[in-house]
Design a protein around this motif. Sequence first.
Motif, PDB file in Angstrom:
ATOM      1  N   GLU A  79      13.243 -53.258  29.731  1.00 18.27           N
ATOM      2  CA  GLU A  79      14.625 -52.815  29.482  1.00 18.27           C
ATOM      3  C   GLU A  79      14.692 -51.987  28.207  1.00 18.27           C
ATOM      4  O   GLU A  79      15.426 -50.995  28.128  1.00 18.27           O
ATOM      5  CB  GLU A  79      15.547 -54.031  29.393  1.00 18.27           C
ATOM      6  N   ALA A 137      16.001 -48.179  28.212  1.00 22.92           N
ATOM      7  CA  ALA A 137      17.132 -47.803  27.363  1.00 22.92           C
ATOM      8  C   ALA A 137      16.761 -46.645  26.440  1.00 22.92           C
ATOM      9  O   ALA A 137      17.564 -45.723  26.219  1.00 22.92           O
ATOM     10  CB  ALA A 137      17.606 -49.008  26.558  1.00 22.92           C
ATOM     11  N   ARG A 186      20.317 -44.935  25.282  1.00 20.34           N
ATOM     12  CA  ARG A 186      21.389 -45.929  25.141  1.00 20.34           C
ATOM     13  C   ARG A 186      20.823 -47.193  24.504  1.00 20.34           C
ATOM     14  O   ARG A 186      19.604 -47.350  24.328  1.00 20.34           O
ATOM     15  CB  ARG A 186      21.977 -46.274  26.505  1.00 20.34           C
ATOM     16  N   ASP A 187      21.746 -48.100  24.143  1.00 20.02           N
ATOM     17  CA  ASP A 187      21.311 -49.385  23.608  1.00 20.02           C
ATOM     18  C   ASP A 187      20.880 -50.294  24.754  1.00 20.02           C
ATOM     19  O   ASP A 187      21.463 -50.236  25.845  1.00 20.02           O
ATOM     20  CB  ASP A 187      22.461 -50.055  22.837  1.00 20.02           C
ATOM     21  N   SER A 202      20.705 -53.351  27.231  1.00 18.53           N
ATOM     22  CA  SER A 202      21.761 -54.229  27.725  1.00 18.53           C
ATOM     23  C   SER A 202      21.151 -55.511  28.256  1.00 18.53           C
ATOM     24  O   SER A 202      19.936 -55.636  28.413  1.00 18.53           O
ATOM     25  CB  SER A 202      22.547 -53.538  28.839  1.00 18.53           C
TER      26      SER A 202
END
Length: 326
Positions: free
Chosen positions: A113, A117, A122-123, A125
């Motif tokens: 993940e 990301a 993106r951060d 999650s």
Amino acid sequence: MAQARTGRSAQGRANLYEQITNRIIAELEAGRVPWVQPWGSAKAGVGLPFNAVSDRRYSGINVLTLWNAIVSRGFTSHAFLTFRQALALGGHVRRGEQGIGVIYARRFIPREERRRADSEGRDPSGGIPFLKWFTVFSVEQCEGLPAKICEPPPPIPEGLILPQAQALIDATGADFRIGGPSAFYSPAHDYVQVPRPDDFHDPINWHRTAFHELGHWVGGTSRLNRDQTGAFGSVAYGKEELVAEMAGAFVCAALGIAPTVRHADYIGSWLEIIREDNRAILRAASAASKAADYLLAFRPEAATAANDDEDPDDPAAGALDGRVAA
């Protein structure tokens, strides 16, 4: 192998939850409410436990765990730290000292993940929640720490709390706690808490705050039973605040204490209430007078005055009773 680790981790979390829950149940079954610290039996003053290195306050269940340790072991400080933190400060935990287990909640983000990301800008999650268990020690269980780490809060300087105020507070028998960053009355647990007087820019204003909160205390269900269910920011909340503020002013005046006036933002909120209801100030003044009388009746000299016959021709008699404000 990964499944085995996951299974052990889940079992460990379950055991940790069970340990904490069982301890709380034991406290309740023994007639003790663990989230209302028995300060009367504690050597430490009122306050929240914190890490001696970072100054960050412990939160959640750790507060209850460390309060229990403070009271049961007779610590005078709210400061705790880990074994390694003690070493890093040039000190050490004394041989044979027993630590206290605290928990730290975190979320584990799988590597896949994180990689996804990063590629998508993106951060991360999701994540898997887990608890980490730490052992901490009171600074009083250590040796060789810097002096500033071990110093307990200094006693309140003599004279900051006026003797007539202290005598009245003591006479009420209220659960009145000094310390912490804020002033409040807890209806659920029936106690008052106010910061130290030397935390005020003008210590004389501590008295206004103290009797304001005692004005709320008087409104508790076992005393004058005022409606204190209003949510913060509601009209009902504002009316109760107005009652407590006037009650505090009345008591201060009776004791010969002259704090400064409230800031304009408080006055503005009260004006809004008064403008919307032309009886609001009468009701508030009536309730405040009853609250002040209730508090002042605890003074020894009040017992003598209560034996005097009331003069029915005295225009002050009953001038602020509930009938006027109906």
